[in-house]
Design an enzyme around this catalytic site. Structure first.
Site, PDB file in Angstrom:
ATOM      1  N   LYS A  30       4.289  12.203  -3.978  1.00  0.00           N
ATOM      2  CA  LYS A  30       3.201  12.439  -4.927  1.00  0.00           C
ATOM      3  C   LYS A  30       3.744  12.889  -6.270  1.00  0.00           C
ATOM      4  O   LYS A  30       3.364  12.355  -7.326  1.00  0.00           O
ATOM      5  CB  LYS A  30       2.264  13.493  -4.323  1.00  0.00           C
ATOM      6  CG  LYS A  30       0.855  13.446  -4.846  1.00  0.00           C
ATOM      7  CD  LYS A  30      -0.049  14.427  -4.072  1.00  0.00           C
ATOM      8  CE  LYS A  30      -0.362  13.909  -2.673  1.00  0.00           C
ATOM      9  NZ  LYS A  30      -1.135  14.888  -1.871  1.00  0.00           N
ATOM     10  N   ARG A  33      -1.475  20.901  -4.386  1.00  0.00           N
ATOM     11  CA  ARG A  33      -1.355  19.956  -3.269  1.00  0.00           C
ATOM     12  C   ARG A  33       0.091  19.888  -2.783  1.00  0.00           C
ATOM     13  O   ARG A  33       1.024  19.995  -3.577  1.00  0.00           O
ATOM     14  CB  ARG A  33      -1.694  18.524  -3.697  1.00  0.00           C
ATOM     15  CG  ARG A  33      -3.087  18.293  -4.160  1.00  0.00           C
ATOM     16  CD  ARG A  33      -3.182  16.885  -4.741  1.00  0.00           C
ATOM     17  NE  ARG A  33      -4.334  16.769  -5.600  1.00  0.00           N
ATOM     18  CZ  ARG A  33      -5.373  15.958  -5.332  1.00  0.00           C
ATOM     19  NH1 ARG A  33      -5.359  15.205  -4.268  1.00  0.00           N
ATOM     20  NH2 ARG A  33      -6.398  15.912  -6.159  1.00  0.00           N
ATOM     21  N   GLY A  46      -3.526  13.603   5.082  1.00  0.00           N
ATOM     22  CA  GLY A  46      -4.326  14.557   5.836  1.00  0.00           C
ATOM     23  C   GLY A  46      -3.536  15.621   6.546  1.00  0.00           C
ATOM     24  O   GLY A  46      -4.105  16.555   7.099  1.00  0.00           O
ATOM     25  N   MET A  75      -1.133  17.666   5.174  1.00  0.00           N
ATOM     26  CA  MET A  75      -0.862  18.861   4.388  1.00  0.00           C
ATOM     27  C   MET A  75      -2.141  19.290   3.680  1.00  0.00           C
ATOM     28  O   MET A  75      -3.056  18.506   3.489  1.00  0.00           O
ATOM     29  CB  MET A  75       0.228  18.544   3.355  1.00  0.00           C
ATOM     30  CG  MET A  75       1.473  17.936   3.980  1.00  0.00           C
ATOM     31  SD  MET A  75       2.289  19.038   5.147  1.00  0.00           S
ATOM     32  CE  MET A  75       2.748  20.333   4.025  1.00  0.00           C
ATOM     33  N   ARG A 135       0.254   5.595  -4.820  1.00  0.00           N
ATOM     34  CA  ARG A 135       1.318   5.453  -3.811  1.00  0.00           C
ATOM     35  C   ARG A 135       1.189   4.071  -3.188  1.00  0.00           C
ATOM     36  O   ARG A 135       0.129   3.435  -3.287  1.00  0.00           O
ATOM     37  CB  ARG A 135       1.199   6.528  -2.734  1.00  0.00           C
ATOM     38  CG  ARG A 135      -0.137   6.500  -2.033  1.00  0.00           C
ATOM     39  CD  ARG A 135      -0.258   7.616  -1.026  1.00  0.00           C
ATOM     40  NE  ARG A 135      -1.647   7.713  -0.547  1.00  0.00           N
ATOM     41  CZ  ARG A 135      -2.100   8.665   0.231  1.00  0.00           C
ATOM     42  NH1 ARG A 135      -1.313   9.641   0.610  1.00  0.00           N
ATOM     43  NH2 ARG A 135      -3.360   8.666   0.633  1.00  0.00           N
ATOM     44  N   HIS A 167     -10.278   9.628   7.376  1.00  0.00           N
ATOM     45  CA  HIS A 167      -9.093  10.005   8.149  1.00  0.00           C
ATOM     46  C   HIS A 167      -8.883   9.074   9.337  1.00  0.00           C
ATOM     47  O   HIS A 167      -7.798   8.540   9.556  1.00  0.00           O
ATOM     48  CB  HIS A 167      -9.245  11.453   8.638  1.00  0.00           C
ATOM     49  CG  HIS A 167      -8.083  11.927   9.447  1.00  0.00           C
ATOM     50  ND1 HIS A 167      -8.051  11.840  10.827  1.00  0.00           N
ATOM     51  CD2 HIS A 167      -6.902  12.463   9.078  1.00  0.00           C
ATOM     52  CE1 HIS A 167      -6.902  12.312  11.265  1.00  0.00           C
ATOM     53  NE2 HIS A 167      -6.184  12.704  10.220  1.00  0.00           N
ATOM     54  N   SER A 227      25.257  -8.842  29.604  1.00  0.00           N
ATOM     55  CA  SER A 227      23.947  -8.430  29.104  1.00  0.00           C
ATOM     56  C   SER A 227      23.833  -6.926  29.340  1.00  0.00           C
ATOM     57  O   SER A 227      23.967  -6.454  30.466  1.00  0.00           O
ATOM     58  CB  SER A 227      22.844  -9.184  29.845  1.00  0.00           C
ATOM     59  OG  SER A 227      21.593  -8.750  29.381  1.00  0.00           O
ATOM     60  N   CYS A 260      19.235  -6.542  27.457  1.00  0.00           N
ATOM     61  CA  CYS A 260      17.963  -6.839  28.111  1.00  0.00           C
ATOM     62  C   CYS A 260      17.223  -5.574  28.518  1.00  0.00           C
ATOM     63  O   CYS A 260      16.230  -5.628  29.216  1.00  0.00           O
ATOM     64  CB  CYS A 260      18.167  -7.760  29.303  1.00  0.00           C
ATOM     65  SG  CYS A 260      19.248  -7.052  30.556  1.00  0.00           S
ATOM     66  N   TYR A 310      22.508 -11.712  21.011  1.00  0.00           N
ATOM     67  CA  TYR A 310      21.046 -11.768  21.072  1.00  0.00           C
ATOM     68  C   TYR A 310      20.472 -10.478  21.636  1.00  0.00           C
ATOM     69  O   TYR A 310      21.185  -9.685  22.251  1.00  0.00           O
ATOM     70  CB  TYR A 310      20.564 -12.964  21.904  1.00  0.00           C
ATOM     71  CG  TYR A 310      20.847 -12.840  23.388  1.00  0.00           C
ATOM     72  CD1 TYR A 310      19.947 -12.183  24.237  1.00  0.00           C
ATOM     73  CD2 TYR A 310      21.997 -13.380  23.944  1.00  0.00           C
ATOM     74  CE1 TYR A 310      20.215 -12.050  25.590  1.00  0.00           C
ATOM     75  CE2 TYR A 310      22.270 -13.264  25.295  1.00  0.00           C
ATOM     76  CZ  TYR A 310      21.369 -12.597  26.118  1.00  0.00           C
ATOM     77  OH  TYR A 310      21.635 -12.461  27.454  1.00  0.00           O
TER      78      TYR A 310
END
Lengths: 888, 888
Positions: free
Chosen positions: A27, A97, A106, A108, A353, A469, A777, A844, A864
């Site tokens: 912020k 804030r 929500g 803080m 933001r 919220h 694997s 896997c 992979y």
């Protein structure tokens, strides 16, 4: 020179910028950036995150340097605004804030109108010529301050206000008069003193110090801690504090406050979208107390379509806002979530933001930004959180299903969810722990409800808009949410939900469709997600950049087809034991277990053979040419024994045995630690005929499919190898069996034999074992269990506490423990490649679908990953992100 | 040039020597060596172990090169002896014996008198003018050859001979006439033909080839395989074959055959010791069919004291033998086991080898050889197998106990053993598996009985001397043995043992004292082994050379005292949970488990505290100044729950709970894999009060002992650490508690805090974890379980098969798996020392008392090993041997 703890922001002088998020929070950094862009940002200053950490280290005291710099900054803001903090006639008021490095909506706490007291409220009234506004601001300030700073239970104050509204016969807060509000202020202060024993502080400076301290403290409040755990945010970051001069959206009907998104956060469409309230302060929009108005026609929906848009009500301010949002989106190269206030027709920007969005929106925005020339493909791929794709890939309501819609709310977060009703976060959590699927039903949600939301299939609220919220958090979580469904009458005390006269209790079933806002009675069947063109484009880009292959863990032709549709390039793990459990073959499996001789065992296996062969034919057909990695039998035999007396009786009758024999075999096979028992290739060594039957089924299925003209690439995987000899013996045996079948059938098919690396010893001996394997694997589920000495089935009693206490950075069963388990994997890859350069490496374990683990697999050079079918697209994107991040 | 497969040995020409054991086997190498020493060795040749391996590789065919070289060697021997192999008038006869690299007594098969047939037996009779001798030799040859080469069940032949002896009314074989023997030969050949369908081979060359092949085959017979498994001999060595010209101890009363030891193999005394038989062949002595005669007065015992000694009967041969044994012992620098034959008064030496001996004898011999200047201390230390000390360290019969001696046999292998009677190897094995202690009772033992001997507490035989199979093997195993106890009447069929009219059945109890030869009814109490001066000297030498410290695993003051007496330098592992089980505290432990609140738990712990403190005071006192490593609570809590209904009821009553609650808690605490469950430091993390109580008890005990003037060095060990944070939290907690106690008592004591490395992850993260530890102790039991993914409790179902199939070189729970588990240990040591150079490393798994594992610990640079009290001397010697072997 002392450290700079405080950074000024204003159009005239700004010390920060958007890249200083670590120090100023998101912020604060964006406020500074907007000031540099010469937007109308009310001036103020940011106290750094370092000051927060210093405060915590300093036994919760703000150090003198920080204090001095704050005082100096106040003087600068006074100069810029021409007002004076603590002045009775022309008071400078602040909003205070929090602002951490990552957005924590929500989580803080915020205090507005700070600086008011019994004297300055009069000055404010006089100055604005608006007594009601002044007292309303003071009333709000006391409520917020009591709640956030004094940790006072404000339900007493709220009840008093409700009583007064009832006494006055009014419904809206705005209908209370200045006198009413003045009276409330007096009563509020009295209640606070009586209940807490503390006077409400009247000195503005004292108010400010306590507020700053409260923001720092709120970093450690349980809601914030919980949020960070869910979103994996380190506890060591701290929060900054933004102290900003107030502008007022509640000064009259030429005032307003609102929230807008530069694109639609639900769909990603490039259309400006937002909500606002006339004569209100910021928290009124988010809290969902009044239903907000649409800022333009595009933002209209069923519940707000009759309200005036901002475009209509305040065209000049809307035009300015349009200019601002375009500027901001262009500047940040991303969809922005902007907070604004209009004070006497003048537009102020309070925050910008990167906006939270649904996964679908995220993909559309990313694809659009590339086609608009704003982003490169690589940048676009990095913009979408891979885990968020989850929400796109799960089933939607079957449109053909009959459904009894009982109400309609806002389509706040897409996807379908069904379950039984729970009216509180705690109940939702408890029921979920009992294995039940839950829909959390609330008037509105608040940060206290996070745990319940996580535990639920979906969230349904009676109040609040698209930016409430519930809506924001649900989208972030990828959970379906229907918000602001005003037809619902919720009675927490009675534990009931009444719609149109019909009452529902906890335990009754509901289905919600977060894409349409429908609330439906009972459980509705679902169908698979449809894949959009944008999604396909985005996935194609992923495939362009990724180096890792992506396979799937699937045991049936059905699962295999889903996975292939999602882009799986083969099966990385086909578990054969699930097939053993099916009704038509479990009896033969048990017969095999009870066989006393090799001959009897072979006879029973011969009965299983045709089923297994058929299974493999089905899977080979579904994969048509893609590799299929089949793991030979893994679990200990006792897992196949009957458990209930009925089943035992049935088995006894079928095998012509008495119950005693059935029981006795169970005792014989019982293991103290089945995880470390007689399973995997150990079964293959002691009962070679079992593996031989499986290999025969694989080879015969391969021949059958090949004869039908299909391409087949079976990979035979020997599980749980710990010593080299296990693999050499079983590989030789498997090859002999395959060749025997090929000779018999007069047909040869290409195939591979390899092993799973799932024990520390196998990883350590990777170099030796690799000599006999065509692939490795990594079975990281078991490898994690053995490396940690931690049974996944039993860890529930203490592992959550380990995660809470950050003894482990994340649950090692969710994301690979890179230091420990990862060390073994790296070792096995390095040593394995040395002795066998042609070796193929995969994973896997369930980690194969988790983005951080996938990045790790990329880094250590696996070929992979393999994951569950619905996670295949996540893995594809994560693999692309890993490749992009790691090519420099 | 082709390979040399055959090596000649003779006084005239010898191609081998004693260092060629790998190629010629022990027997062949020593025959060659003795020839070089010009001793009277009958000439012959050795077929190499390589020929055996070639034979196995070659599908059990002797290759042509080998055959050619054998024929050439036969021609040479014919030249040396002046006889001709296969000649009818002057036949050269051979003995054919196996001879592997390591001595395997009784394991391999022997054939004597090879070359005889219906023609040459007549020539032999004529040549020796001794018809009875010739036919006796032929009869023996047929029996041995049928048994060994033709694999014929010779009990039929033996029964025929017994029948004939009965018919003739004679008791001894020697009483049968030449005619009787001739008749037997005819009948034997007929039986063989009828039963096997094969004629007995008459061609001497065919006899020889088949005999050589049979020796090669016998390398793989089950008895030989079993023996190699027990004694850890690789299956890949193969055996050589020794073909030696015959000399005859059975040619008349001026002939004899015998076995002698250069020192007493039971006690080690430097006195010549042996047994012989007049007019006999070698196997008669070993088989125990006739009770042998003493070679000198020193060799006399109760059962042979009335026989003539060799010294008296053949003084000249005895004098020669005396000269030979001295020469051989001096040459080999070790006690020798010599086989000789006297043919017509001429002494021949058939074999020499280092003699098997009891551990006590081994130590005495080693110490004596050093004082005689023959060996250095280092050589002496390497001469004794550390594992053999085992037999010295176990309890002996309590001399004060009343005992009912029922018979006395030969004191064949020292030590006391007690158990129930088993009459066969199988039964002994089965009963032992059921957890029973067994005494194996046999007429005489044979290689088939090895498994039963291993399973038994001791061996008792009715026949056979000090060099009988039972005696030799039992000494090697370190098992008590009473041999040749002729008072026993054993009836296998009835399953009874009758002594002096009293009958004993399987299951009745017996005690034997292998040091005295006593056989005692019932179970006699035992006392600890006494330590001899030689033993003390030997251990002192061990301490001079070893680098590793030796500690003990002990949980009680009593065990600690035994260990200290055996030279333990501290406690390496004191398990605190055993203390929890004691009758007077288990109730409080259970109360703690059933506590619902922290307060209740603390109350229950407060009850346990005084007991724990007392335990530690006892142990500190027993160790007086030596370090005591105390492991905090390790097992999961459910281990402490009551199991029987009675116990549960008692607990319910005591805690005022109902049975349901007791059952329910049991279900709550149940774990699928307790080995990987909520135990070790995981308990410390979730219930910090338990460890705090234990630490408080340690600190208070330390203060109490210090105040009494003792030195105390406690080491607090945190078990089952997997992640760094566990240790940092629990260490901090422990230090806080210790310091709190010290402050309260106004006294400080030195102490350490460290951890056990027993999980792969802990070893991998050794570098990180070492930063917070003052010591690492490797818990190799659990580390082996997790590295292999192998539950020790469940592995019994398949691990033996793994050992049999040599999938693992040895059981990894017995000897450290150096490749896998060892890799992790080395890694932890290397990384740990890097981050903490002061780190102290030890091992407290059971491997800490196993010689090969100890050598590994030495090599990787541990500071100490810790083992059970009775293994402390073994560890001291093994540590010295490791140091000596590895200093070059």
């Amino acid at each position: 020179m002392t450290k700079q703890w405080v950074y000024l922001f204003s159009a005239e002088k700004t010390e920060g910028n958007k890249d200083m998020k670590d120090l100023l929070g998101g912020k604060g950094a964006n406020l500074a950036e907007m000031c540099s862009l010469k937007l109308a940002v009310p001036p103020g200053f940011t106290v750094t995150t370092e000051a927060c950490l210093d405060y915590e280290k300093n036994e919760k005291a703000i150090n003198q340097d920080v204090k001095a710099q704050v005082l100096k900054a106040i003087a600068e803001v006074e100069k810029l605004t021409g007002k004076k903090f603590g002045d009775n006639a022309n008071p400078l008021l602040f909003s205070v804030r929090s602002g951490a490095r990552a957005s924590m909506p929500g989580m803080m706490d915020t205090v507005l109108n700070l600086g008011l007291n019994d004297q300055s409220v009069l000055g404010l009234a006089k100055l604005t010529n608006n007594e009601r506004f002044a007292w309303d601001s003071y009333r709000r300030f006391i409520q917020m301050y009591a709640n956030v700073v004094m940790d006072f239970n404000i339900s007493l104050l709220e009840a008093t206000m409700e009583d007064l509204k009832e006494a006055r016969g009014v419904h809206d807060d705005t209908q209370l008069s200045a006198g009413d509000l003045k009276e409330l202020v007096t009563v509020f202060k009295k209640i606070i003193l009586e209940e807490s024993g503390e006077s409400f502080p009247t000195d503005p400076m004292e108010q400010l110090w306590l507020a700053i301290a409260a923001v720092f403290n709120s970093w450690g409040n349980p809601r914030a801690v919980k949020y960070r755990e869910i979103y994996d945010i380190p506890h060591t970051w701290g929060t900054a504090v933004n102290v900003q001069s107030m502008v007022f959206g509640n000064m009259g009907d030429d005032c307003a406050t609102g929230v807008c998104f530069t694109r639609d956060p639900s769909t990603g469409e490039a259309k400006f979208f937002g909500e606002y309230l006339i004569n209100a302060q910021g928290e009124d929009v988010v809290a969902g107390i009044r239903t907000p108005q649409p800022i333009n026609n595009f933002s209209k929906n069923d519940s707000n379509k009759n309200f005036k848009t901002l475009e209509e009500a305040m065209p000049k301010a809307f035009a300015e806002l349009t200019e601002v949002y375009k500027k901001l989106e262009g500047h940040y190269k991303d969809m922005q979530d902007i907070e604004f206030t209009i004070e006497n027709k003048k537009l102020y920007i309070l925050q910008t933001r990167n906006g939270k969005r649904t996964a679908a929106a995220g993909i559309k925005i990313a694809v659009d930004l590339v086609s608009e020339g704003i982003l490169t493909k690589q940048e676009a791929l990095l913009r979408v959180n891979a885990e968020d794709l989850n929400q796109l890939l799960h089933p939607r309501l079957d449109p053909k299903a009959t459904k009894k819609m009982i109400a309609k709310g806002l389509p706040a977060s897409p996807g379908a969810g069904a379950g039984i009703i729970a009216f509180s976060s705690e109940r939702a959590h408890t029921l979920a722990e009992e294995g039940k699927k839950v829909i959390l039903v609330r008037q509105e949600t608040s940060p206290e409800d996070i745990a319940g939301m996580v535990a639920s299939q979906g969230i349904l609220t009676a109040r609040g808009g698209m930016t409430s919220h519930a809506a924001v958090v649900a989208r972030g979580m990828g959970k379906p949410c229907v918000a602001g469904c005003s037809a619902l009458m919720i009675d927490y005390a009675a534990g009931t939900l009444t719609v149109d006269g019909k009452r529902y209790k906890e335990g009754d079933s509901l289905t919600i469709d977060g894409g349409t806002g429908e609330v439906i009675e009972g459980i509705v069947p679902t169908i698979d997600a449809a894949i959009t063109a944008d999604f396909a484009t985005f996935m194609q880009w992923s495939d362009e950049f990724r180096k890792l292959g992506v396979r799937t863990n699937a045991d049936t032709p059905e699962d295999s087809k889903v996975a292939v549709k999602f882009g799986a390039e083969g099966i990385g793990l086909c578990r054969t034991e699930h097939m053993f459990f099916e009704k038509d073959r479990i009896l033969a499996v048990r017969e095999m277990i009870f066989a006393n001789t090799l001959e009897d065992r072979k006879k029973a296996l011969a009965k299983i053979l045709p089923f297994q062969r058929e299974d493999f034919v089905g899977i080979f057909s579904a994969l048509n040419g893609l590799p299929v990695n089949i793991r030979l039998l893994d679990p200990p035999l006792h897992e196949f024994l009957p458990h209930t007396n009925e089943e035992k009786k049935e088995l006894a009758d079928s095998l012509g045995l008495d119950m005693k024999t059935i029981e006795h075999r169970g005792e014989q096979l019982h293991e103290f630690n089945p995880m470390l028992g007689h399973r995997g290739c150990r079964l293959g060594i002691t009962f070679p005929e079992i593996y031989r039957m499986q290999v025969q089924a694989i080879a015969e299925a391969a021949v059958i499919c090949t004869e039908k003209g299909m391409t087949v690439l079976p990979e035979i995987m020997i599980p749980l190898v710990a010593v080299e000899g296990e693999l050499t013996i079983l590989k030789e045996d498997a090859i002999a069996e395959v060749e025997r079948v090929f000779k018999e059938k007069g047909k040869k098919v290409k195939y591979k034999v390899g092993t799973m690396i799932e024990l520390p010893r196998a990883a350590i001996m990777g170099g030796q074992i690799a000599k006999h394997a065509e692939f490795f694997s990594f079975g990281t589920n078991d490898l994690t269990q053995t490396t940690f000495g931690l049974s996944r089935d039993d860890a529930g009693k203490f592992l959550p506490e380990y995660v809470n206490k950050t003894l482990v950075p994340t649950d090692p069963f969710v994301s690979i423990d890179q230091d420990g388990v990862g060390f073994l994997m790296k070792h096995a890859v390095t040593e394995g490649r040395k002795t066998n350069p042609d070796m193929h490496f995969g994973i896997c374990g369930e980690h194969g679908g988790e983005p951080k683990s996938i990045e790790f697999c990329h880094k250590i050079g696996l070929d992979y990953v393999s994951c569950s079918p619905y996670r295949v697209p996540i893995a594809r994107l994560a693999a692309a992100q890993a490749a992009i991040k790691n090519t420099k």
